[in-house]
Design an enzyme around this catalytic site. Structure first.
Site, PDB file in Angstrom:
ATOM      1  N   GLY A  64       0.780  -1.238   0.000  1.00 40.74           N
ATOM      2  CA  GLY A  64       0.000   0.000   0.000  1.00 40.74           C
ATOM      3  C   GLY A  64       0.811   1.287   0.000  1.00 40.74           C
ATOM      4  N   ASN A 112       1.497   3.037  -2.597  1.00 37.22           N
ATOM      5  CA  ASN A 112       0.785   3.953  -3.503  1.00 37.22           C
ATOM      6  C   ASN A 112      -0.464   4.518  -2.834  1.00 37.22           C
ATOM      7  OD1 ASN A 112       1.965   4.277  -6.337  1.00 37.22           O
ATOM      8  ND2 ASN A 112       2.262   2.093  -5.915  1.00 37.22           N
ATOM      9  N   MET A 148      -4.137  -6.830  -7.182  1.00 32.94           N
ATOM     10  CA  MET A 148      -3.617  -7.969  -7.938  1.00 32.94           C
ATOM     11  C   MET A 148      -4.703  -8.935  -8.438  1.00 32.94           C
ATOM     12  SD  MET A 148      -0.512  -7.230  -8.243  1.00 32.94           S
ATOM     13  CE  MET A 148       0.726  -6.153  -7.501  1.00 32.94           C
ATOM     14  N   ASN A 150      -5.253   2.865 -13.141  1.00 27.52           N
ATOM     15  CA  ASN A 150      -4.299   1.892 -12.589  1.00 27.52           C
ATOM     16  C   ASN A 150      -2.888   2.438 -12.722  1.00 27.52           C
ATOM     17  OD1 ASN A 150      -3.262  -0.718 -11.734  1.00 27.52           O
ATOM     18  ND2 ASN A 150      -2.684  -1.071 -13.861  1.00 27.52           N
ATOM     19  N   HIS A 169       0.962   1.247 -13.242  1.00 24.58           N
ATOM     20  CA  HIS A 169       1.747   0.085 -13.660  1.00 24.58           C
ATOM     21  C   HIS A 169       3.232   0.461 -13.633  1.00 24.58           C
ATOM     22  CE1 HIS A 169       2.613  -3.717 -15.531  1.00 24.58           C
ATOM     23  NE2 HIS A 169       3.474  -3.074 -16.298  1.00 24.58           N
ATOM     24  N   ALA A 179       8.594   7.855  -9.668  1.00 27.24           N
ATOM     25  CA  ALA A 179       7.499   7.933 -10.635  1.00 27.24           C
ATOM     26  C   ALA A 179       6.120   7.626 -10.035  1.00 27.24           C
ATOM     27  CB  ALA A 179       7.786   7.005 -11.813  1.00 27.24           C
ATOM     28  N   GLU A 180       5.928   6.409  -9.532  1.00 27.62           N
ATOM     29  CA  GLU A 180       4.567   6.004  -9.152  1.00 27.62           C
ATOM     30  C   GLU A 180       3.924   6.936  -8.126  1.00 27.62           C
ATOM     31  OE1 GLU A 180       3.846   1.796  -8.409  1.00 27.62           O
ATOM     32  OE2 GLU A 180       5.848   1.370  -9.161  1.00 27.62           O
TER      33      GLU A 180
HETATM   34  C1  GAR Z   1       3.364  -1.121  -7.366  1.00 28.80           C
HETATM   35  O1  GAR Z   1       4.675  -1.104  -7.858  1.00 28.80           O
HETATM   36  C2  GAR Z   1       2.381  -1.107  -8.523  1.00 28.80           C
HETATM   37  O2  GAR Z   1       2.808  -0.335  -9.603  1.00 28.80           O
HETATM   38  C3  GAR Z   1       2.353  -2.564  -8.887  1.00 28.80           C
HETATM   39  O3  GAR Z   1       2.369  -3.242  -7.643  1.00 28.80           O
HETATM   40  C4  GAR Z   1       3.058  -2.448  -6.682  1.00 28.80           C
HETATM   41  C5  GAR Z   1       2.188  -2.278  -5.454  1.00 28.80           C
HETATM   42  O4  GAR Z   1       2.879  -1.653  -4.415  1.00 28.80           O
HETATM   43  N1  GAR Z   1       1.214  -2.876  -9.678  1.00 28.80           N
HETATM   44  C6  GAR Z   1       1.235  -3.740 -10.701  1.00 28.80           C
HETATM   45  O5  GAR Z   1       2.209  -4.383 -10.995  1.00 28.80           O
HETATM   46  C7  GAR Z   1      -0.074  -3.848 -11.471  1.00 28.80           C
HETATM   47  N2  GAR Z   1       0.129  -4.510 -12.711  1.00 28.80           N
HETATM   48  P1  GAR Z   1       2.125  -0.933  -3.207  1.00 28.80           P
HETATM   49  O6  GAR Z   1       1.129  -1.938  -2.609  1.00 28.80           O
HETATM   50  O7  GAR Z   1       3.227  -0.611  -2.228  1.00 28.80           O
HETATM   51  O8  GAR Z   1       1.444   0.292  -3.730  1.00 28.80           O
END
Ligand code: GAR
Length: 210
Positions: free
Chosen positions: A18, A20, A97, A114, A116, A186-187
Site C-alpha cells: 500500500g 501507492n 492484484m 491503474n 503500472h 514515478a509512481e
Molecule cells: C506497485 O509497484 C504497482 O505499480 C504494482 O504493484 C506495486 C504495489 O505496491 N502494480 C502492478 O504491478 C499492477 N500490474 P504498493 O502496494 O506498495 O502500492
C-alpha cells in the site's frame, strides 16, 4: 454561506503493502488531491499492510477476496455492492492484484485508473505485475524504465494512457532496488496527480449535469 465544492468519491483497491495508497493519502493531507476524496479502501487480501495504512488515516476498509467467492461474477457483485454503498465515482487500482472482467470494467468507462510499474507498452499485460515487471526489464537490459498511469478497460494494461514518467536503470540494480526507485521517482508522484486530474473531470461533469 459558500457551499463547499463537491468532490469525486474515490475507492482505492489494494492487495499488498500500500505505498501507492499512502502516496494518495499524503497527497490528500497536503491538499494536492482536492477534487477527490478517498472514501473507501478495498483489499483483495485480508493480510495487506495497506489496510493498516487506511485504518490509521480513518478511512473505511473492506476485504473482498476472489478466493472466497464462488465465481468471478459473485466476486464482482460483492465489489459492486460496496461501491454502491459508498456512492463511489472513481476507482483507483493501487497494486490491486485481482483481475476485473470486461463486464465489470465496461460499467466504469474512464472511471478506473491503474498504476503500472513500467513504460507501457513495455513489460505489461498478462503475467507482468509487481517485482516481475522489474525482473523482466533488467533481464532485457533496458536503460530506461518508469511508470504509467492509465485508464482501465477490458485489455490488461491496455487502456488510454494518462501519465508516464521515465526512470533510469543503474549499473548493478536488482529488481527490489529498481522497484523502489520507480516507486519513489514515478509512481508516488504520478498516481495522486492522475487521481486529481480524473476527479476534477468527474466533478466538472457532475456540475454541468446539475
Ligand atoms: C506497485 O509497484 C504497482 O505499480 C504494482 O504493484 C506495486 C504495489 O505496491 N502494480 C502492478 O504491478 C499492477 N500490474 P504498493 O502496494 O506498495 O502500492
Amino acid at each position: 454561506m459558500k457551499r463547499e465544492k463537491e468532490k469525486a468519491r474515490i475507492a482505492v483497491f489494494v492487495s499488498g503493502g500500500g505505498t501507492n495508497l499512502q502516496a494518495l493519502l499524503d497527497a490528500q493531507m497536503r491538499g494536492e488531491l482536492r477534487s477527490g476524496e478517498i472514501c473507501l479502501v478495498l483489499s483483495s487480501n485480508a493480510e495487506a499492510y495497506a489496510l493498516e495504512r487506511a485504518k490509521r488515516a480513518g478511512i473505511p476498509t473492506c476485504v473482498i477476496s476472489r478466493r472466497d467467492a464462488a465465481s468471478q461474477a459473485s466476486f464482482e457483485a460483492a465489489i459492486s455492492e460496496k461501491l454502491e454503498e459508498y456512492r463511489i465515482d472513481l476507482i483507483v487500482l493501487a497494486g490491486f492484484m485481482s483481475i476485473l472482467s470486461g463486464e465489470f470494467t465496461r460499467r466504469w468507462p474512464r472511471r478506473i485508473i491503474n498504476v503500472h510499474p513500467s513504460l507501457i507498452p513495455s513489460f505489461c499485460g498478462k503475467g507482468y505485475y509487481g517485482l516481475r515487471v522489474h525482473e523482466a526489464a533488467l533481464a532485457y537490459g533496458v536503460k530506461v524504465t518508469g511508470a504509467t498511469v492509465h485508464f482501465v478497460n477490458e485489455i490488461p494494461d491496455g487502456g488510454e494512457i494518462l501519465l508516464q514518467k521515465a526512470v533510469s536503470v543503474r549499473e548493478g540494480d536488482t529488481p527490489p532496488v529498481l522497484q523502489r526507485r520507480v516507486m519513489e521517482e514515478a509512481e508516488w508522484i504520478l498516481l495522486p496527480r492522475a487521481a486529481e486530474k480524473v476527479s476534477c473531470e468527474i466533478v466538472s461533469k457532475k456540475e454541468r449535469q446539475a
